[in-house]
Design an enzyme around this catalytic site. Structure first.
Site, PDB file in Angstrom:
ATOM      1  N   GLY A 111       0.803  -1.229   0.000  1.00 55.54           N
ATOM      2  CA  GLY A 111       0.000   0.000   0.000  1.00 55.54           C
ATOM      3  C   GLY A 111       0.833   1.274   0.000  1.00 55.54           C
ATOM      4  O   GLY A 111       0.284   2.368  -0.006  1.00 55.54           O
ATOM      5  N   ASP A 161       6.188  -1.493 -13.611  1.00 57.27           N
ATOM      6  CA  ASP A 161       6.416  -2.155 -12.320  1.00 57.27           C
ATOM      7  C   ASP A 161       6.927  -3.572 -12.521  1.00 57.27           C
ATOM      8  O   ASP A 161       7.839  -4.029 -11.830  1.00 57.27           O
ATOM      9  CB  ASP A 161       5.119  -2.195 -11.506  1.00 57.27           C
ATOM     10  CG  ASP A 161       4.512  -0.822 -11.324  1.00 57.27           C
ATOM     11  OD1 ASP A 161       5.213   0.167 -11.564  1.00 57.27           O
ATOM     12  OD2 ASP A 161       3.323  -0.741 -10.949  1.00 57.27           O
TER      13      ASP A 161
HETATM   14  C1  GLA Z   1       1.396   2.395 -11.428  1.00 59.04           C
HETATM   15  C2  GLA Z   1       1.277   1.488 -12.662  1.00 59.04           C
HETATM   16  C3  GLA Z   1       2.486   1.670 -13.577  1.00 59.04           C
HETATM   17  C4  GLA Z   1       2.722   3.142 -13.901  1.00 59.04           C
HETATM   18  C5  GLA Z   1       2.723   3.986 -12.623  1.00 59.04           C
HETATM   19  C6  GLA Z   1       2.798   5.460 -12.905  1.00 59.04           C
HETATM   20  O1  GLA Z   1       2.466   1.998 -10.637  1.00 59.04           O
HETATM   21  O2  GLA Z   1       1.207   0.131 -12.249  1.00 59.04           O
HETATM   22  O3  GLA Z   1       2.295   0.907 -14.759  1.00 59.04           O
HETATM   23  O4  GLA Z   1       1.759   3.604 -14.815  1.00 59.04           O
HETATM   24  O5  GLA Z   1       1.569   3.742 -11.840  1.00 59.04           O
HETATM   25  O6  GLA Z   1       4.015   5.790 -13.490  1.00 59.04           O
END
Ligand code: GLA
Length: 367
Positions: A111, A161
């Site tokens: 979170g 990510d």
């Molecule tokens: C979240 C999403 C990513 C990216 C970020 C913003 O973490 O999972 O794919 O878009 O927001 O940069």
């Protein structure tokens, strides 16, 4: 429950994967753009064995939650959907996956916006790869992990990510081109380290606002006649867009340029300036910051040795990251946290995640 009890002995395979802290290039991945994350020293561990009762059993020590479902059934919503998504998508690529017992634990702050979900997905896929011996490489693993998040957890994320969790290191930045998935490691500016502090504010509204920003960017690209905002070359055309598309596009286009400048090997002072600009752009043009992130980022900037600071991740809560001269990192983190907590209302408590507090160091093995 511990792993030995859960498996009745040792698991057949295990793996771990980190979360991510993004330094530049925020909300650029779903615009086919560029980004520059590092991996967290904290990670998620997944262990697994074949199940002998025809059912899947998933257990999370972090949540103290156990889910069970038949081989042809599906996991209830929650941490099990991420794991099930990885299993089903590996099956869809022709790999036979037997019913499994899966045990997971993490020391990533869930979170706080450091992508504990990507860490869970990538750790699951690595553990499956270790058990079943399929040969998908780390980019394919990231792509499967992203599909799992979209199709099974119903979060319409980009690829940053999962690419970071699958390919990044804790002390080196990973340049990613979201369109081509070209990627390479880039060192941090000489003599600098990172500070990451969680605001302690859960990410409210994150989902709905995230989808709204995505659509605004698509609309901006459509109006500009380009496939994605990554393709924009005419900055005057961006300024001529109607609001809010003008400001959304201005953030994305400028953040792509910041990443491209940062990978040219700039020094820490300039890198810090780019991080500050990124924060102001996310706050004023992209409108995904909240007062707590602004206060914490400023508290970090005010400390001796800090070169720049910004919110990191999708926004609406979560953590801030700062670039700091290495010798000042510990004291700057402690002082910034104290200022933040003093200035926040309602007794909000923040938490230093990097540098890893000494009492937590033994728990942060990175495999
Ligand atoms: C979240 C999403 C990513 C990216 C970020 C913003 O973490 O999972 O794919 O878009 O927001 O940069």
């Amino acid at each position: 429950m511990n792993a030995e009890l859960f498996f009745g002995g040792a698991p057949e395979a295990s793996a771990s994967a980190p979360g991510r802290v993004n330094l530049l290039g925020e909300h650029t991945d779903y615009n086919d753009g560029y980004m520059l994350p590092v991996a967290t020293p904290q990670c998620t561990q997944v262990a697994l064995s074949r199940s002998n009762d025809g059912h899947f059993h998933f257990y999370s020590t972090t949540l103290d939650s156990h889910v069970t479902f038949a081989h042809d059934g599906s996991a209830p919503a929650g941490f099990g959907s991420y794991i099930e998504g990885c299993i089903r998508l590996v099956q869809a690529r022709g790999v036979e996956v037997p019913p499994l017992r899966v045990f997971c634990q993490t020391n990533l702050a869930v979170g706080s916006g450091l992508s504990s979900s990507a860490a869970l997905e990538v750790a699951t896929l690595r553990a499956l790869r270790n058990l079943l011996g399929f040969d998908f490489d780390d980019v394919v693993l990231a792509q499967i992990a992203q599909r799992a998040e979209i199709e099974f957890a119903h979060v319409h994320c980009g690829i940053m990510d999962q690419m970071a969790s699958s390919l990044a290191d804790p002390d080196t930045m990973l340049f990613i081109d979201a369109r081509t998935l070209e990627h390479r490691l880039v060192p941090l500016p000489a003599g600098t380290s990172l500070i990451v502090i969680d605001t302690g504010v859960a990410r409210k509204l994150a989902g709905s606002k995230y989808n709204e920003r995505r659509s605004e960017c698509q609309e901006a690209a459509r109006l500009l006649g380009v496939k994605a905002l990554r393709d924009v070359t005419d900055l005057d055309a961006v300024e001529a867009l109607p609001e809010p598309m003008r400001r959304r596009a201005r953030h994305v286009v400028s953040d792509d340029l910041r990443v491209l400048e940062a990978i040219e090997g700039i020094d820490g002072v300039r890198f810090g300036e780019l991080m500050n600009q990124c924060h102001f752009s996310l706050r004023d043009d992209y409108e995904v910051s909240i007062p707590e992130l602004d206060v914490l980022a400023q508290a970090l900037r005010d400390q001796e040795g800090v070169l720049g600071a910004r919110m990191t991740g999708a926004g609406f809560g979560g953590a801030c990251v700062a670039l700091c001269r290495t010798e000042f990192a510990d004291q700057a983190a402690t002082a910034a946290l104290a200022v933040y907590e003093q200035q926040s209302q309602d007794g909000i408590k923040g938490r230093i995640l990097i540098p890893v507090p000494s009492e937590e160091k033994g728990n942060h093995e990175y495999h």
